[in-house]
Scaffold this active site. Structure first.
Site, PDB file in Angstrom:
ATOM      1  N   HIS A 180      17.952  19.997  10.443  1.00  0.00           N
ATOM      2  CA  HIS A 180      16.930  20.474  11.377  1.00  0.00           C
ATOM      3  C   HIS A 180      16.123  21.547  10.670  1.00  0.00           C
ATOM      4  O   HIS A 180      16.668  22.554  10.217  1.00  0.00           O
ATOM      5  CB  HIS A 180      17.552  21.042  12.652  1.00  0.00           C
ATOM      6  N   CYS A 181      14.826  21.350  10.573  1.00  0.00           N
ATOM      7  CA  CYS A 181      13.955  22.298   9.870  1.00  0.00           C
ATOM      8  C   CYS A 181      13.246  23.183  10.895  1.00  0.00           C
ATOM      9  O   CYS A 181      12.461  22.689  11.707  1.00  0.00           O
ATOM     10  CB  CYS A 181      12.938  21.533   9.021  1.00  0.00           C
TER      11      CYS A 181
END
Length: 342
Positions: A180-181
């Site tokens: 997850h960025c």
């Protein structure tokens, strides 16, 4: 020093946390997480309990839920760099007759980067639902080490397809989950990995191009002033030949904001370049960040289901099909029909 100079100093410190968050995002029990936990245990004896609860809620909001804060910070950092580049570097370089196409290249890269950023942040990364679960579960085989058949996600109440993972930020299972960025406020999965890779590539190219142009401008200033062959009087009143340190100090005093920006973009280029190379390695070997990290942890463990208890498991990447096929899979995710043909 004026406000913008102080802001650029602050930006340089922010970059260190940018690098750590980019590298450590999506990984549990990372070095950063362990360091934060250790520090929090020490500070718990000093900080009042009520203040601790407030800080914990804020940190949970920032790092464990979807938030646009890092997107805003990302845009603000880009804006600060491009304002300084346009306001000073572009004007000075134009006066020194730099080629116009070279000066416009950072803006062209910015347009491409913003396009990839929007696609990456808005695209469906591969959210697994009841309607597409039957299709996605057939695409990848279970390797028996990192991914076990029959494991059910307790939140989604669905059997986890191979290479998938439940994202605690988005509260969904994602097909071919990478991480997850927080900078794009989205998961990186099967269907937007290509946009994320192009986003990283253009962002690195932007920083490298601005660093190159800015460094070329400062070098040109030094050469035109003939400073390298000059002398100066030191604090003891002695005449000394100009050294590199003196030139750096002179440039810092003459162009403080430009020098700060140059240091920022050079550091950004190194950090992003390293991370871009890491993602290229993952793409060429058909791995995700999640799989790479898990393989480091499980590589020295004992697998109790299919191996004897006294035999150590050697993790093997069964998803790698060769460099070109692996790279193609990033830009064209496989379907069930394509897997059956193979």
């Amino acid at each position: 020093m004026d406000f913008l100079t102080l802001f650029l100093i602050y930006v340089c410190f922010v970059l260190a946390s940018v690098a750590l968050l980019c590298i450590c995002s999506g990984r549990k029990e990372s070095f950063l997480a362990r360091s934060v936990n250790s520090a929090s245990q020490v500070l718990s004896f000093i900080i009042p309990t009520q203040l601790q609860r407030v800080i914990q809620r804020v940190l949970h909001r920032l790092f464990h839920t979807r938030s646009c804060l890092f997107v805003v910070l990302h845009i603000a950092l880009q804006a600060a760099v491009y304002v300084e580049y346009t306001w000073e570097v572009f004007v000075y370089c134009w006066e020194l007759q730099f080629h116009l196409l070279l000066l416009l290249l950072p803006y062209l890269l910015l347009a491409g980067n913003m396009g990839c950023f929007i696609l990456c942040s808005r695209a469906n990364p591969g959210i697994i639902t009841k309607s597409n679960h039957a299709v996605l579960v057939k695409i990848y085989a279970y390797n028996g080490v990192l991914f076990q058949k029959g494991v059910v996600c307790p939140t989604c109440d669905l059997e986890k397809p191979a290479r998938s993972k439940h994202c605690s930020f988005c509260d969904t299972c994602v097909h071919r989950f990478d991480h997850h960025c927080v900078w794009v406020n989205n998961c990186i999965g099967a269907f937007n990995t290509k946009y994320f890779f192009l986003y990283l590539l253009t962002l690195t190219a932007m920083a490298a191009t601005i660093a190159t142009i800015t460094a070329a401008f400062l070098i040109q200033v030094v050469l035109l002033s003939n400073m390298m062959h000059g002398t100066y009087i030191d604090d003891q009143g002695q005449e000394r030949a100009v050294e590199i340190l003196f030139i750096v100090q002179h440039l810092f005093l003459t162009f403080p904001r430009i020098v700060f920006m140059l240091g920022f973009v050079i550091l950004l280029t190194l950090v992003l370049g390293a991370y871009c190379c890491f993602n290229l390695y993952l793409a060429l070997t058909n791995q995700t960040s999640n799989e790479w990290y898990k393989s480091r942890r499980y590589g020295c463990s004992h697998h109790q289901t299919s191996q004897p208890p006294d035999r150590q498991v050697v993790y093997k990447n069964i998803y790698s099909k060769g460099v070109w096929v692996n790279l193609k899979e990033i830009f064209k995710p496989p379907t069930v029909l394509e897997r059956k043909k193979k």
